[in-house]
Design a protein around this motif. Structure first.
Motif, PDB file in Angstrom:
ATOM      1  N   LEU A   1      57.942  12.851  20.277  1.00 38.29           N
ATOM      2  CA  LEU A   1      58.230  13.588  19.039  1.00 38.29           C
ATOM      3  C   LEU A   1      57.966  12.748  17.803  1.00 38.29           C
ATOM      4  O   LEU A   1      58.020  11.511  17.851  1.00 38.29           O
ATOM      5  CB  LEU A   1      59.697  14.031  19.031  1.00 38.29           C
TER       6      LEU A   1
ATOM      7  N   LYS B   1      67.809  29.311  15.598  1.00 35.37           N
ATOM      8  CA  LYS B   1      66.951  28.395  14.855  1.00 35.37           C
ATOM      9  C   LYS B   1      67.815  27.653  13.836  1.00 35.37           C
ATOM     10  O   LYS B   1      68.400  28.275  12.947  1.00 35.37           O
ATOM     11  CB  LYS B   1      65.827  29.147  14.145  1.00 35.37           C
TER      12      LYS B   1
ATOM     13  N   VAL C   1      66.684  14.065  15.205  1.00 36.74           N
ATOM     14  CA  VAL C   1      67.509  15.270  15.346  1.00 36.74           C
ATOM     15  C   VAL C   1      67.714  15.596  16.827  1.00 36.74           C
ATOM     16  O   VAL C   1      68.824  15.925  17.254  1.00 36.74           O
ATOM     17  CB  VAL C   1      66.880  16.463  14.594  1.00 36.74           C
ATOM     18  N   ALA C   2      66.666  15.485  17.621  1.00 34.82           N
ATOM     19  CA  ALA C   2      66.769  15.774  19.051  1.00 34.82           C
ATOM     20  C   ALA C   2      67.707  14.790  19.748  1.00 34.82           C
ATOM     21  O   ALA C   2      68.479  15.183  20.634  1.00 34.82           O
ATOM     22  CB  ALA C   2      65.391  15.755  19.699  1.00 34.82           C
TER      23      ALA C   2
ATOM     24  N   PRO D   1      62.770  20.704  19.379  1.00 36.85           N
ATOM     25  CA  PRO D   1      62.394  20.616  17.977  1.00 36.85           C
ATOM     26  C   PRO D   1      61.032  21.256  17.730  1.00 36.85           C
ATOM     27  O   PRO D   1      60.137  21.159  18.565  1.00 36.85           O
ATOM     28  CB  PRO D   1      62.305  19.108  17.714  1.00 36.85           C
ATOM     29  N   THR D   2      60.909  21.931  16.601  1.00 33.23           N
ATOM     30  CA  THR D   2      59.627  22.459  16.155  1.00 33.23           C
ATOM     31  C   THR D   2      59.342  21.816  14.798  1.00 33.23           C
ATOM     32  O   THR D   2      60.111  20.982  14.330  1.00 33.23           O
ATOM     33  CB  THR D   2      59.662  23.991  16.001  1.00 33.23           C
TER      34      THR D   2
ATOM     35  N   HIS E   1      62.274  23.652  12.464  1.00 32.60           N
ATOM     36  CA  HIS E   1      63.670  23.811  12.865  1.00 32.60           C
ATOM     37  C   HIS E   1      63.890  23.241  14.261  1.00 32.60           C
ATOM     38  O   HIS E   1      62.938  22.965  14.990  1.00 32.60           O
ATOM     39  CB  HIS E   1      64.060  25.296  12.858  1.00 32.60           C
ATOM     40  N   LEU E   2      65.162  23.110  14.608  1.00 33.15           N
ATOM     41  CA  LEU E   2      65.535  22.778  15.970  1.00 33.15           C
ATOM     42  C   LEU E   2      65.838  24.092  16.676  1.00 33.15           C
ATOM     43  O   LEU E   2      66.699  24.863  16.232  1.00 33.15           O
ATOM     44  CB  LEU E   2      66.776  21.873  16.000  1.00 33.15           C
TER      45      LEU E   2
ATOM     46  N   TYR F   1      66.015  22.202   9.619  1.00 40.02           N
ATOM     47  CA  TYR F   1      66.247  20.775   9.414  1.00 40.02           C
ATOM     48  C   TYR F   1      66.965  20.481   8.098  1.00 40.02           C
ATOM     49  O   TYR F   1      67.566  19.429   7.959  1.00 40.02           O
ATOM     50  CB  TYR F   1      64.929  20.002   9.473  1.00 40.02           C
TER      51      TYR F   1
ATOM     52  N   GLN G   1      61.920  14.535  13.998  1.00 41.95           N
ATOM     53  CA  GLN G   1      62.266  15.441  15.090  1.00 41.95           C
ATOM     54  C   GLN G   1      62.984  14.686  16.212  1.00 41.95           C
ATOM     55  O   GLN G   1      63.949  15.189  16.787  1.00 41.95           O
ATOM     56  CB  GLN G   1      61.011  16.113  15.646  1.00 41.95           C
TER      57      GLN G   1
END
Length: 117
Positions: free
Chosen positions: A14, A91, A21-22, A59-60, A63-64, A94, A18
Protein backbone atom coordinates in the motif's frame (compact mmCIF):
# COMPACT_ATOMS: atom_id res chain seq x y z
CA UNK A 1 -3.97 -8.44 -9.88
CA UNK A 2 -1.53 -9.74 -7.29
CA UNK A 3 -2.88 -12.48 -5.02
CA UNK A 4 -2.01 -12.01 -1.36
CA UNK A 5 -1.50 -14.75 1.20
CA UNK A 6 -0.77 -12.69 4.33
CA UNK A 7 -2.08 -9.39 5.69
CA UNK A 8 1.44 -8.06 6.25
CA UNK A 9 2.23 -8.70 2.56
CA UNK A 10 -0.96 -6.86 1.57
CA UNK A 11 -0.13 -3.87 3.77
CA UNK A 12 3.44 -3.68 2.47
CA UNK A 13 2.13 -3.00 -1.05
CA UNK A 14 0.00 0.00 0.00
CA UNK A 15 0.90 3.65 -0.37
CA UNK A 16 2.20 5.10 2.94
CA UNK A 17 -0.99 6.91 3.98
CA UNK A 18 -3.18 3.94 3.11
CA UNK A 19 -0.79 1.59 4.91
CA UNK A 20 -0.93 3.76 8.03
CA UNK A 21 -4.75 3.76 8.12
CA UNK A 22 -4.89 0.03 7.33
CA UNK A 23 -2.42 -0.74 10.12
CA UNK A 24 -4.52 1.26 12.58
CA UNK A 25 -7.59 -0.69 11.48
CA UNK A 26 -5.68 -3.97 11.75
CA UNK A 27 -4.66 -3.20 15.33
CA UNK A 28 -8.16 -2.02 16.21
CA UNK A 29 -9.67 -5.27 14.91
CA UNK A 30 -7.08 -7.37 16.74
CA UNK A 31 -7.99 -5.58 19.96
CA UNK A 32 -11.76 -5.72 19.33
CA UNK A 33 -11.70 -9.43 18.48
CA UNK A 34 -8.76 -10.98 20.34
CA UNK A 35 -9.91 -14.54 19.64
CA UNK A 36 -10.20 -13.92 15.88
CA UNK A 37 -7.55 -14.82 13.34
CA UNK A 38 -6.53 -12.54 10.55
CA UNK A 39 -6.47 -13.81 7.01
CA UNK A 40 -6.76 -12.76 3.42
CA UNK A 41 -10.20 -13.39 1.94
CA UNK A 42 -11.39 -12.09 -1.41
CA UNK A 43 -7.82 -10.77 -1.66
CA UNK A 44 -8.26 -8.30 1.22
CA UNK A 45 -7.56 -8.37 4.96
CA UNK A 46 -10.21 -10.02 7.09
CA UNK A 47 -10.66 -11.48 10.55
CA UNK A 48 -12.44 -14.74 11.24
CA UNK A 49 -13.74 -16.52 14.29
CA UNK A 50 -15.44 -19.90 14.63
CA UNK A 51 -14.86 -20.48 10.92
CA UNK A 52 -16.75 -17.33 9.89
CA UNK A 53 -15.31 -14.08 8.58
CA UNK A 54 -16.34 -11.28 10.92
CA UNK A 55 -15.28 -8.29 8.82
CA UNK A 56 -13.07 -7.33 5.90
CA UNK A 57 -11.33 -4.05 5.13
CA UNK A 58 -9.51 -2.55 2.19
CA UNK A 59 -8.03 0.90 1.58
CA UNK A 60 -8.90 2.62 -1.68
CA UNK A 61 -7.67 5.94 -3.04
CA UNK A 62 -10.46 7.95 -1.39
CA UNK A 63 -11.60 5.92 1.61
CA UNK A 64 -11.16 2.88 3.79
CA UNK A 65 -13.68 0.23 2.82
CA UNK A 66 -15.04 -1.61 5.86
CA UNK A 67 -17.08 -4.69 5.04
CA UNK A 68 -18.92 -6.09 8.08
CA UNK A 69 -21.50 -8.02 5.98
CA UNK A 70 -25.06 -6.85 5.44
CA UNK A 71 -26.71 -7.31 8.86
CA UNK A 72 -24.70 -4.66 10.74
CA UNK A 73 -25.43 -2.09 8.03
CA UNK A 74 -29.12 -2.49 8.83
CA UNK A 75 -28.69 -2.87 12.60
CA UNK A 76 -26.55 0.28 12.94
CA UNK A 77 -28.12 2.40 10.19
CA UNK A 78 -28.71 5.35 12.56
CA UNK A 79 -25.06 5.40 13.68
CA UNK A 80 -23.93 5.06 10.05
CA UNK A 81 -25.96 7.95 8.66
CA UNK A 82 -22.81 10.09 8.22
CA UNK A 83 -21.13 7.42 6.07
CA UNK A 84 -21.82 6.18 2.60
CA UNK A 85 -23.02 2.59 2.84
CA UNK A 86 -24.31 -0.14 0.60
CA UNK A 87 -25.51 -3.68 1.28
CA UNK A 88 -22.35 -4.80 3.09
CA UNK A 89 -20.03 -1.82 2.83
CA UNK A 90 -19.16 1.22 4.90
CA UNK A 91 -16.96 3.83 3.24
CA UNK A 92 -14.85 5.72 5.77
CA UNK A 93 -13.29 8.80 4.14
CA UNK A 94 -9.67 9.50 4.97
CA UNK A 95 -10.56 13.05 6.03
CA UNK A 96 -12.65 11.68 8.93
CA UNK A 97 -11.24 9.86 11.94
CA UNK A 98 -11.96 6.16 12.18
CA UNK A 99 -15.17 5.67 14.16
CA UNK A 100 -13.40 3.48 16.71
CA UNK A 101 -16.34 2.97 19.08
CA UNK A 102 -18.70 2.14 16.23
CA UNK A 103 -16.22 -0.31 14.68
CA UNK A 104 -15.85 -2.04 18.05
CA UNK A 105 -19.65 -2.30 18.44
CA UNK A 106 -20.01 -3.72 14.93
CA UNK A 107 -17.25 -6.28 15.55
CA UNK A 108 -18.90 -7.30 18.86
CA UNK A 109 -22.19 -7.67 16.99
CA UNK A 110 -20.53 -9.91 14.41
CA UNK A 111 -18.84 -11.99 17.12
CA UNK A 112 -22.19 -12.54 18.76
CA UNK A 113 -23.68 -13.58 15.41
CA UNK A 114 -21.02 -16.22 14.75
CA UNK A 115 -20.94 -17.58 18.29
CA UNK A 116 -24.69 -17.95 18.78
CA UNK A 117 -25.52 -19.44 15.36
Amino acid sequence: MKKYEHVSEYLADLAPMQREVAQIMRELLQDAAPEANEKISYNMPAIEQNGHVLVYFAPTESHLGFYPTADPIVAFKDQLKNYQTSKGTIKIPYDKPLPVKLIRVIVAYRIQQVTTN
